[in-house]
Design a protein around this motif. Structure first.
Motif, PDB file in Angstrom:
ATOM      1  N   LEU A   1       9.975   8.526 -20.701  1.00  0.00           N
ATOM      2  CA  LEU A   1       9.289   8.345 -21.981  1.00  0.00           C
ATOM      3  C   LEU A   1       9.681   7.063 -22.688  1.00  0.00           C
ATOM      4  CD1 LEU A   1       9.529  12.004 -23.366  1.00  0.00           C
ATOM      5  CD2 LEU A   1       7.675  10.945 -22.075  1.00  0.00           C
ATOM      6  N   ALA A   2      10.754   6.399 -22.208  1.00  0.00           N
ATOM      7  CA  ALA A   2      11.251   5.209 -22.904  1.00  0.00           C
ATOM      8  C   ALA A   2      10.873   3.911 -22.201  1.00  0.00           C
ATOM      9  CB  ALA A   2      12.771   5.294 -23.040  1.00  0.00           C
ATOM     10  N   ARG A   3      10.174   3.964 -21.091  1.00  0.00           N
ATOM     11  CA  ARG A   3       9.886   2.727 -20.377  1.00  0.00           C
ATOM     12  C   ARG A   3       8.937   1.848 -21.177  1.00  0.00           C
ATOM     13  NH1 ARG A   3       6.316   6.027 -16.820  1.00  0.00           N
ATOM     14  NH2 ARG A   3       4.224   5.131 -16.903  1.00  0.00           N
ATOM     15  N   THR A   4       9.083   0.552 -21.020  1.00  0.00           N
ATOM     16  CA  THR A   4       8.323  -0.418 -21.815  1.00  0.00           C
ATOM     17  C   THR A   4       7.115  -0.973 -21.078  1.00  0.00           C
ATOM     18  OG1 THR A   4       9.773  -2.207 -21.044  1.00  0.00           O
ATOM     19  CG2 THR A   4      10.377  -1.083 -23.106  1.00  0.00           C
ATOM     20  N   GLU A   5       6.953  -0.628 -19.798  1.00  0.00           N
ATOM     21  CA  GLU A   5       5.816  -1.101 -19.015  1.00  0.00           C
ATOM     22  C   GLU A   5       5.096   0.085 -18.380  1.00  0.00           C
ATOM     23  OE1 GLU A   5       6.885  -5.588 -17.480  1.00  0.00           O
ATOM     24  OE2 GLU A   5       7.558  -3.896 -16.248  1.00  0.00           O
ATOM     25  N   ASP A   6       3.802  -0.097 -18.203  1.00  0.00           N
ATOM     26  CA  ASP A   6       2.984   0.922 -17.549  1.00  0.00           C
ATOM     27  C   ASP A   6       2.575   0.403 -16.173  1.00  0.00           C
ATOM     28  OD1 ASP A   6       2.866   2.945 -19.557  1.00  0.00           O
ATOM     29  OD2 ASP A   6       1.522   1.654 -20.711  1.00  0.00           O
ATOM     30  N   PHE A   7       2.770   1.226 -15.163  1.00  0.00           N
ATOM     31  CA  PHE A   7       2.405   0.816 -13.802  1.00  0.00           C
ATOM     32  C   PHE A   7       2.344   2.047 -12.906  1.00  0.00           C
ATOM     33  CE2 PHE A   7       6.988   0.428 -14.316  1.00  0.00           C
ATOM     34  CZ  PHE A   7       7.479   1.175 -13.255  1.00  0.00           C
ATOM     35  N   MET A   8       1.688   1.864 -11.766  1.00  0.00           N
ATOM     36  CA  MET A   8       1.671   2.864 -10.711  1.00  0.00           C
ATOM     37  C   MET A   8       2.441   2.307  -9.517  1.00  0.00           C
ATOM     38  SD  MET A   8      -2.370   2.442  -9.775  1.00  0.00           S
ATOM     39  CE  MET A   8      -3.115   0.811  -9.574  1.00  0.00           C
ATOM     40  N   ASP A   9       2.908   3.176  -8.646  1.00  0.00           N
ATOM     41  CA  ASP A   9       3.689   2.776  -7.484  1.00  0.00           C
ATOM     42  C   ASP A   9       2.793   2.717  -6.255  1.00  0.00           C
ATOM     43  OD1 ASP A   9       6.136   2.569  -8.815  1.00  0.00           O
ATOM     44  OD2 ASP A   9       6.495   4.719  -8.646  1.00  0.00           O
ATOM     45  N   ILE A  10       2.786   1.568  -5.583  1.00  0.00           N
ATOM     46  CA  ILE A  10       2.070   1.417  -4.313  1.00  0.00           C
ATOM     47  C   ILE A  10       3.121   1.309  -3.218  1.00  0.00           C
ATOM     48  CG2 ILE A  10       0.442   0.036  -2.986  1.00  0.00           C
ATOM     49  CD1 ILE A  10      -0.722  -0.978  -5.597  1.00  0.00           C
ATOM     50  N   CYS A  11       3.085   2.225  -2.262  1.00  0.00           N
ATOM     51  CA  CYS A  11       4.056   2.248  -1.170  1.00  0.00           C
ATOM     52  C   CYS A  11       3.338   1.956   0.139  1.00  0.00           C
ATOM     53  CB  CYS A  11       4.755   3.611  -1.112  1.00  0.00           C
ATOM     54  SG  CYS A  11       5.945   3.755   0.237  1.00  0.00           S
ATOM     55  N   ILE A  12       3.735   0.861   0.795  1.00  0.00           N
ATOM     56  CA  ILE A  12       3.164   0.470   2.081  1.00  0.00           C
ATOM     57  C   ILE A  12       4.253   0.676   3.131  1.00  0.00           C
ATOM     58  CG2 ILE A  12       2.046  -1.371   3.388  1.00  0.00           C
ATOM     59  CD1 ILE A  12       1.384  -2.687   0.669  1.00  0.00           C
ATOM     60  N   GLU A  13       4.125   1.706   3.929  1.00  0.00           N
ATOM     61  CA  GLU A  13       5.159   2.032   4.909  1.00  0.00           C
ATOM     62  C   GLU A  13       5.019   1.164   6.153  1.00  0.00           C
ATOM     63  OE1 GLU A  13       6.031   6.137   5.602  1.00  0.00           O
ATOM     64  OE2 GLU A  13       5.006   6.764   3.773  1.00  0.00           O
ATOM     65  N   ALA A  14       6.131   0.939   6.814  1.00  0.00           N
ATOM     66  CA  ALA A  14       6.131   0.123   8.033  1.00  0.00           C
ATOM     67  C   ALA A  14       5.315   0.812   9.120  1.00  0.00           C
ATOM     68  CB  ALA A  14       7.569  -0.099   8.501  1.00  0.00           C
ATOM     69  N   GLU A  15       4.622   0.010   9.911  1.00  0.00           N
ATOM     70  CA  GLU A  15       3.791   0.589  10.966  1.00  0.00           C
ATOM     71  C   GLU A  15       4.606   0.966  12.197  1.00  0.00           C
ATOM     72  OE1 GLU A  15       0.936  -2.289  12.139  1.00  0.00           O
ATOM     73  OE2 GLU A  15       2.417  -3.687  12.930  1.00  0.00           O
ATOM     74  N   SER A  16       5.774   0.336  12.376  1.00  0.00           N
ATOM     75  CA  SER A  16       6.617   0.602  13.542  1.00  0.00           C
ATOM     76  C   SER A  16       7.600   1.723  13.217  1.00  0.00           C
ATOM     77  CB  SER A  16       7.378  -0.664  13.957  1.00  0.00           C
ATOM     78  OG  SER A  16       8.156  -1.139  12.873  1.00  0.00           O
ATOM     79  N   VAL A  17       7.322   2.907  13.740  1.00  0.00           N
ATOM     80  CA  VAL A  17       8.182   4.057  13.541  1.00  0.00           C
ATOM     81  C   VAL A  17       8.195   4.865  14.841  1.00  0.00           C
ATOM     82  CG1 VAL A  17       6.269   5.368  12.553  1.00  0.00           C
ATOM     83  CG2 VAL A  17       8.585   6.101  12.111  1.00  0.00           C
ATOM     84  N   SER A  18       9.354   5.361  15.209  1.00  0.00           N
ATOM     85  CA  SER A  18       9.455   6.137  16.441  1.00  0.00           C
ATOM     86  C   SER A  18       8.791   7.497  16.268  1.00  0.00           C
ATOM     87  CB  SER A  18      10.922   6.320  16.835  1.00  0.00           C
ATOM     88  OG  SER A  18      11.598   7.128  15.887  1.00  0.00           O
ATOM     89  N   LYS A  19       8.461   8.119  17.389  1.00  0.00           N
ATOM     90  CA  LYS A  19       7.798   9.419  17.319  1.00  0.00           C
ATOM     91  C   LYS A  19       8.723  10.480  16.728  1.00  0.00           C
ATOM     92  CE  LYS A  19       4.544   8.539  21.089  1.00  0.00           C
ATOM     93  NZ  LYS A  19       3.988   9.031  22.383  1.00  0.00           N
ATOM     94  N   GLY A  20       9.993  10.426  17.065  1.00  0.00           N
ATOM     95  CA  GLY A  20      10.938  11.389  16.508  1.00  0.00           C
ATOM     96  C   GLY A  20      11.085  11.235  15.007  1.00  0.00           C
ATOM     97  N   GLU A  21      11.149   9.982  14.557  1.00  0.00           N
ATOM     98  CA  GLU A  21      11.244   9.732  13.124  1.00  0.00           C
ATOM     99  C   GLU A  21       9.968  10.160  12.412  1.00  0.00           C
ATOM    100  OE1 GLU A  21      12.556   6.084  10.114  1.00  0.00           O
ATOM    101  OE2 GLU A  21      12.137   5.690  12.248  1.00  0.00           O
ATOM    102  N   PHE A  22       8.831   9.995  13.069  1.00  0.00           N
ATOM    103  CA  PHE A  22       7.564  10.409  12.492  1.00  0.00           C
ATOM    104  C   PHE A  22       7.544  11.924  12.259  1.00  0.00           C
ATOM    105  CE2 PHE A  22       3.220  12.009  13.036  1.00  0.00           C
ATOM    106  CZ  PHE A  22       2.542  11.285  12.080  1.00  0.00           C
ATOM    107  N   VAL A  23       8.019  12.687  13.239  1.00  0.00           N
ATOM    108  CA  VAL A  23       8.040  14.149  13.100  1.00  0.00           C
ATOM    109  C   VAL A  23       8.998  14.562  11.988  1.00  0.00           C
ATOM    110  CG1 VAL A  23       8.610  16.312  14.259  1.00  0.00           C
ATOM    111  CG2 VAL A  23       7.390  14.509  15.507  1.00  0.00           C
ATOM    112  N   HIS A  24      10.192  13.926  11.939  1.00  0.00           N
ATOM    113  CA  HIS A  24      11.182  14.269  10.915  1.00  0.00           C
ATOM    114  C   HIS A  24      10.683  13.909   9.514  1.00  0.00           C
ATOM    115  CE1 HIS A  24      15.014  14.754   8.906  1.00  0.00           C
ATOM    116  NE2 HIS A  24      14.954  13.497   8.492  1.00  0.00           N
ATOM    117  N   ARG A  25      10.122  12.718   9.378  1.00  0.00           N
ATOM    118  CA  ARG A  25       9.656  12.277   8.063  1.00  0.00           C
ATOM    119  C   ARG A  25       8.428  13.055   7.624  1.00  0.00           C
ATOM    120  NH1 ARG A  25       9.237   6.009   7.725  1.00  0.00           N
ATOM    121  NH2 ARG A  25      11.492   6.278   7.984  1.00  0.00           N
TER     122      ARG A  25
END
Length: 389
Positions: free
Chosen positions: A291-315
């Motif tokens: 409630l105290a922040r001085t700026e208004d914004f939204m978060d854009i998250c661009i995830e890396a395209e290189s991810v292992s299959k095991g990490e993909f299942v876990h994430r």
């Protein structure tokens, strides 16, 4: 007694099954008993709170309440039927957050719904909005009663809204955000593997890796940076002047002001970015309300395209609990407005507040503090304390 023990010994399979069934039935009945105790205590608290508001001089405030989804409408909708008289129920069999918010804001010019506090009763298990408004609870009945009591007590917090507009369609409004990518596509298929029980989430993401790998989603992104937060408007405004006063002021302003040629609007500084990612998310800051922040914004998250299959299942399992989490190695951007351009022939779907929409070029605009939601007084107190610190 000996005959009973002998019978149990000779029919041990039936005895084991009967014992398990008896134990499960006892546990189920005990859970129902505890739920009834919670409902009774909540109704007593609501009645005590309502008795404090009995004087006729106290005005009733309008509110909008909806259930999401309304599968248990009978239990929650009738829980405080007598005490929640000023509340308008907009619950239907297929109500979701994005549909209700979009419906309200599309009619905002007609009924000024954006000024009416909104009550949200979470009956589902995947909506992240409830974690912002109400305390964590493993018991669904407790979660519902906390939400309903919060509506009755009247404490509110302002939440941001995303306006998502395609090239032809009417805008859609979201309070959580937009997702586009492989994790979202795998997540919507989890229910198909219900027969695997607790392994269904990992199975859905594991079988998703059998497609072309790595799974890339390419697009062009244009965005504007955060904007300075203006001071919050007072909740109660002065009464509107009479019609003849407003007409006089308008005519005086028209005749007294000199004619000026329109000045050229300052060119906005758009940032451009080509992206290739396994998943893109555009989310509000409602999950981490400040409630105290001085700026208004939204978060854009661009995830890396290189991810292992095991990490993909876990994430993927983690994203079922927190859909808009932004893992390490991702590119994070803060923006007040963005335009997402997709290549021609792009297939797939967006997930907007857990509702599926066809993937298309869209413009996403942040509407800061657009709506006020009822929240638990304890959660509001924590937010206010954090704002002071």
């Amino acid at each position: 007694m000996a005959k009973v023990l002998a019978a149990l010994r000779h029919h041990w399979k039936k005895s084991t099954f009967g014992a398990c069934l008896l134990g499960w039935g006892g546990h189920w009945l005990y859970g129902k008993h505890c739920d009834n105790l919670l409902r009774r205590a909540a109704c007593q608290e609501a009645q005590a709170f309502g008795n404090q508001l009995m004087p006729a001089t106290m005005p009733l405030k309008k509110a909008t309440v909806f259930l999401n989804p309304a599968a248990c409408k009978g239990k929650a909708g009738n829980l405080f039927e007598k005490n929640a008289a000023p509340i308008l129920h907009l619950s239907g069999l297929d109500v979701t957050v994005v549909k209700v918010i979009t419906g309200l804001l599309r009619r905002a010019d007609e009924a000024a719904f954006s000024k009416i506090p909104i009550g949200f009763i979470p009956l589902g298990k995947t909506c992240t909005l409830s974690h912002t408004l109400y305390p964590e609870s493993t018991n669904q009945v407790q979660h519902i009663t906390n939400a309903t009591l919060a509506i009755l007590k009247g404490e509110t917090v302002p939440l941001d809204v995303l306006q998502i507009k395609g090239e032809k369609e009417q805008p859609v409004f979201a309070v959580s955000g937009l997702r586009w990518g492989s994790y979202r596509d795998a997540g919507v298929k989890v229910s198909k593997y219900w027969y695997l029980g607790p392994l269904k989430t990992k199975a859905a993401h594991f079988f998703s890796t059998f497609k072309e790998w790595p799974q890339k989603h390419q697009a062009a992104l244009m965005y504007l940076g955060p904007t300075e937060r203006p001071p919050e408007e007072p909740e109660e405004k002065s009464s509107r002047p009479p019609l003849y006063v407003r007409l006089y002021r308008r005519l005086r302003s028209y005749w007294s002001s000199p004619k000026e040629f329109p000045q050229e609007v300052a060119r906005e500084d758009w940032e451009e970015l080509k992206l290739s990612t396994i998943e893109l998310s555009i989310a509000t800051r409602n999950r981490q309300l400040d409630l105290a922040r001085t700026e208004d914004f939204m978060d854009i998250c661009i995830e890396a395209e290189s991810v292992s299959k095991g990490e993909f299942v876990h994430r993927g399992s983690q994203k079922m609990h927190d859909p808009h989490m932004c893992p390490e190695g991702s590119q994070c951007i803060q923006a007040s407005r963005c335009i997402l351009q997709l290549p021609e022939g792009t297939e797939g779907s967006f997930g907007i507040d857990n509702e599926e929409y066809e993937a298309m070029p869209v413009e996403v605009k942040l509407l800061p503090r657009k709506l006020r939601f009822f929240c638990d007084p304890r959660m509001r107190e924590q937010l206010l304390q954090a704002a002071v610190q």
